[in-house]
Design a protein around this motif. Structure first.
Motif, PDB file in Angstrom:
ATOM      1  N   ALA A  66      20.750 -56.042 -28.952  1.00 26.54           N
ATOM      2  CA  ALA A  66      21.177 -56.316 -30.225  1.00 26.54           C
ATOM      3  C   ALA A  66      21.895 -57.652 -30.245  1.00 26.54           C
ATOM      4  O   ALA A  66      22.677 -57.980 -29.621  1.00 26.54           O
ATOM      5  N   GLY A  67      21.736 -58.287 -31.624  1.00 27.28           N
ATOM      6  CA  GLY A  67      22.744 -59.249 -32.129  1.00 27.28           C
ATOM      7  C   GLY A  67      21.829 -60.494 -31.774  1.00 27.28           C
ATOM      8  O   GLY A  67      22.002 -61.597 -32.701  1.00 27.28           O
ATOM      9  N   MET A  68      20.573 -60.555 -31.117  1.00 21.93           N
ATOM     10  CA  MET A  68      19.877 -61.747 -31.205  1.00 21.93           C
ATOM     11  C   MET A  68      18.986 -61.909 -32.273  1.00 21.93           C
ATOM     12  O   MET A  68      18.808 -62.921 -32.896  1.00 21.93           O
ATOM     13  N   ASP A  69      18.473 -60.838 -32.938  1.00 22.89           N
ATOM     14  CA  ASP A  69      17.501 -60.612 -34.299  1.00 22.89           C
ATOM     15  C   ASP A  69      18.202 -59.745 -35.018  1.00 22.89           C
ATOM     16  O   ASP A  69      17.896 -58.691 -35.275  1.00 22.89           O
ATOM     17  N   LYS A  70      19.483 -60.195 -35.572  1.00 24.00           N
ATOM     18  CA  LYS A  70      20.156 -59.090 -36.368  1.00 24.00           C
ATOM     19  C   LYS A  70      19.423 -58.956 -37.571  1.00 24.00           C
ATOM     20  O   LYS A  70      19.754 -57.521 -38.391  1.00 24.00           O
ATOM     21  N   SER A  71      18.609 -59.768 -37.958  1.00 26.02           N
ATOM     22  CA  SER A  71      18.032 -59.248 -39.295  1.00 26.02           C
ATOM     23  C   SER A  71      16.590 -59.009 -39.364  1.00 26.02           C
ATOM     24  O   SER A  71      15.795 -58.748 -40.287  1.00 26.02           O
ATOM     25  N   VAL A 321      18.360 -57.876 -22.320  1.00 23.78           N
ATOM     26  CA  VAL A 321      19.278 -59.287 -22.191  1.00 23.78           C
ATOM     27  C   VAL A 321      19.257 -59.949 -23.470  1.00 23.78           C
ATOM     28  O   VAL A 321      18.685 -59.657 -24.481  1.00 23.78           O
ATOM     29  N   TYR A 322      20.517 -60.727 -23.451  1.00 22.23           N
ATOM     30  CA  TYR A 322      20.844 -61.491 -24.448  1.00 22.23           C
ATOM     31  C   TYR A 322      21.229 -62.859 -23.962  1.00 22.23           C
ATOM     32  O   TYR A 322      20.544 -63.903 -23.912  1.00 22.23           O
ATOM     33  N   SER A 323      22.480 -62.976 -23.306  1.00 18.29           N
ATOM     34  CA  SER A 323      23.043 -64.159 -22.900  1.00 18.29           C
ATOM     35  C   SER A 323      22.099 -65.130 -21.832  1.00 18.29           C
ATOM     36  O   SER A 323      22.089 -66.099 -21.819  1.00 18.29           O
TER      37      SER A 323
HETATM   38  C1  FMN Z   1      26.050 -63.662 -29.890  1.00 15.65           C
HETATM   39  C2  FMN Z   1      26.090 -62.159 -29.823  1.00 15.65           C
HETATM   40  C3  FMN Z   1      26.014 -61.235 -30.630  1.00 15.65           C
HETATM   41  C4  FMN Z   1      25.810 -59.945 -30.450  1.00 15.65           C
HETATM   42  N1  FMN Z   1      25.720 -59.093 -31.445  1.00 15.65           N
HETATM   43  C5  FMN Z   1      25.623 -57.840 -31.056  1.00 15.65           C
HETATM   44  C6  FMN Z   1      25.363 -56.723 -32.333  1.00 15.65           C
HETATM   45  O1  FMN Z   1      25.377 -57.334 -33.512  1.00 15.65           O
HETATM   46  N2  FMN Z   1      25.412 -55.401 -31.847  1.00 15.65           N
HETATM   47  C7  FMN Z   1      25.382 -55.106 -30.555  1.00 15.65           C
HETATM   48  O2  FMN Z   1      25.187 -53.879 -30.548  1.00 15.65           O
HETATM   49  N3  FMN Z   1      25.590 -55.808 -29.844  1.00 15.65           N
HETATM   50  C8  FMN Z   1      25.513 -56.848 -29.842  1.00 15.65           C
HETATM   51  N4  FMN Z   1      25.925 -58.139 -28.933  1.00 15.65           N
HETATM   52  C9  FMN Z   1      26.008 -57.689 -27.548  1.00 15.65           C
HETATM   53  C10 FMN Z   1      24.586 -57.647 -26.455  1.00 15.65           C
HETATM   54  O3  FMN Z   1      23.715 -56.792 -27.205  1.00 15.65           O
HETATM   55  C11 FMN Z   1      24.887 -57.399 -25.156  1.00 15.65           C
HETATM   56  O4  FMN Z   1      25.211 -56.011 -25.164  1.00 15.65           O
HETATM   57  C12 FMN Z   1      25.931 -57.975 -24.482  1.00 15.65           C
HETATM   58  O5  FMN Z   1      25.612 -59.465 -25.014  1.00 15.65           O
HETATM   59  C13 FMN Z   1      25.830 -58.004 -22.841  1.00 15.65           C
HETATM   60  O6  FMN Z   1      24.567 -58.358 -22.598  1.00 15.65           O
HETATM   61  P1  FMN Z   1      24.257 -59.896 -21.987  1.00 15.65           P
HETATM   62  O7  FMN Z   1      25.229 -60.136 -20.799  1.00 15.65           O
HETATM   63  O8  FMN Z   1      22.776 -60.004 -21.487  1.00 15.65           O
HETATM   64  O9  FMN Z   1      24.439 -60.618 -23.012  1.00 15.65           O
HETATM   65  C14 FMN Z   1      25.901 -59.413 -29.185  1.00 15.65           C
HETATM   66  C15 FMN Z   1      25.994 -60.279 -28.126  1.00 15.65           C
HETATM   67  C16 FMN Z   1      25.984 -61.701 -28.195  1.00 15.65           C
HETATM   68  C17 FMN Z   1      26.292 -62.800 -27.353  1.00 15.65           C
END
Ligand code: FMN
Length: 341
Positions: A66-71, A321-323
């Motif tokens: 979540a967070g990568m494609d918020k919309s 994954v996100y980061s």
């Molecule tokens: C820029 C950014 C925005 C994020 N927005 C959300 C969000 O809106 N909702 C959510 O549940 N997690 C959000 N996250 C958390 C990620 O979904 C994930 O749980 C977290 O980054 C750990 O994973 P990663 O180490 O692969 O990034 C966000 C992370 C980042 C970096």
């Protein structure tokens, strides 16, 4: 290696010169175009590995966090890139702009990000509309939250609004009570609050199941910054309320792993490599405490294929994954899928 994979290392130095949020917006737009041109098609050919989890068939184990494609504007593109699932959001009942910019920072030395986006999103109805006509094989999860100005006493109402709105179009719903960037949100992880919230949502889920003739699993996304007592209390509630799944974990507020970095003091959640160890410990602890039939989606710090393998070993049924995607690009998708076969 596909065209899109070889393109990212060329693009990355240029993207990293841009402000992080601008680079993100640009990249997603590029991806949508690449998808329309059919350039994303073959990243994962030859690595099919579908998994049945929570009554859903995931084309493979890897999801976009979540967070990568918020919309929910690019689910088809993410699916084409090779993701077996895409978790859109966090979405709140009303649209909101999020925190003032800058609110997203890169820490390349640590393969990490710090963000304090604050649930910038177009509102649940907008996302539902986009998802109505989706054409992707990827499983689509809708991650829901509360508006920043909704007091915690009324939080349940916000989550119920989002659950009701998203139920018809979602394959699963993720209840986000672990973002560090909405004041008081993590307090909803306290035993009493979480019990009240989940009971209300499970109750509504049962009603919606009758109305729509389908079960949409309900998952809770938790923070890595939980102590043993909090973990035990949460697991107790999850078992007793028959939660359908757990997502471990969100970003961390702990800065130990990046101590001394010039961006260390930026407020927000830290993600990427520095959260991996803690995230895995929390995942492992929940795996020990949760009933066997409650699956865990492991997320936090997957930057290489081996990190995903480690999460599966720690008890994850699926990973996200996100980061890592920011640092590695589409090559990470292939690497993860190849290493968890
Ligand atoms: C820029 C950014 C925005 C994020 N927005 C959300 C969000 O809106 N909702 C959510 O549940 N997690 C959000 N996250 C958390 C990620 O979904 C994930 O749980 C977290 O980054 C750990 O994973 P990663 O180490 O692969 O990034 C966000 C992370 C980042 C970096």
């Amino acid at each position: 290696m596909t065209l899109i994979e070889s393109f990212y290392p060329v693009l990355k130095p240029w993207l990293f010169k841009l402000d992080a949020e601008r680079a993100h917006t640009f990249t997603v737009k590029m991806m949508i175009i690449a998808h329309r041109l059919g350039m994303l098609k073959s990243v994962v050919s030859g690595t099919p590995q579908s998994r049945d989890v929570m009554g859903l068939t995931f084309p493979n184990v890897l999801g976009l966090a979540a967070g990568m494609d918020k919309s929910a504007s690019a689910v088809e593109a993410w699916g084409s890139l090779g993701f077996g699932s895409v978790e859109v959001g966090t979405l709140t009942p009303r649209p909101q702009p999020g925190n003032p910019k800058p609110r997203l920072f890169r820490l390349p030395e640590h393969e990490a990000l710090i963000n304090r986006m604050g649930f910038n999103n177009p509102g649940i109805q907008s996302a539902v509309k986009k998802l109505e006509n989706r054409r992707t094989k990827a499983v689509v999860g809708v991650n829901i939250g509360k508006n920043f100005d909704t007091p915690n006493e009324d939080a349940v109402k916000d989550y119920l609004i989002c659950l009701k709105a998203a139920y018809r179009v979602a394959d699963y719903i993720a209840v986000n009570i672990s973002s560090p960037n909405t004041k008081g949100l993590r307090d909803l992880q306290a035993e009493g609050a979480v019990r009240e919230l989940i009971a209300a949502l499970k109750n509504e889920q049962a009603a919606l199941k009758k109305e729509h003739g389908k079960t949409v699993p309900l998952l809770v996304k938790i923070a890595p910054d939980l102590n043993d007592m909090q973990i035990e209390a949460l697991a107790r509630v999850f078992n007793e309320q028959h939660i359908d799944g757990v997502i471990a974990t969100n970003t961390t507020i702990d800065r130990t792993a990046v101590a001394g970095h010039r961006l260390e003091k930026e407020a927000g959640g830290l993600s990427g490599a520095p959260v991996r160890e803690r995230s895995n410990l929390v995942l492992q602890a929940f795996r020990m405490l949760l009933k066997e039939q409650i699956p865990i989606i492991g997320v936090g710090g997957i930057v290489h294929g081996t990190d995903a393998k480690e999460k599966m070993k720690a008890g994850a049924s699926l990973v996200q994954v996100y980061s890592g995607l920011v640092y590695r690009g589409p090559a990470l998708v292939r690497e993860v899928l190849e290493s968890v076969i």
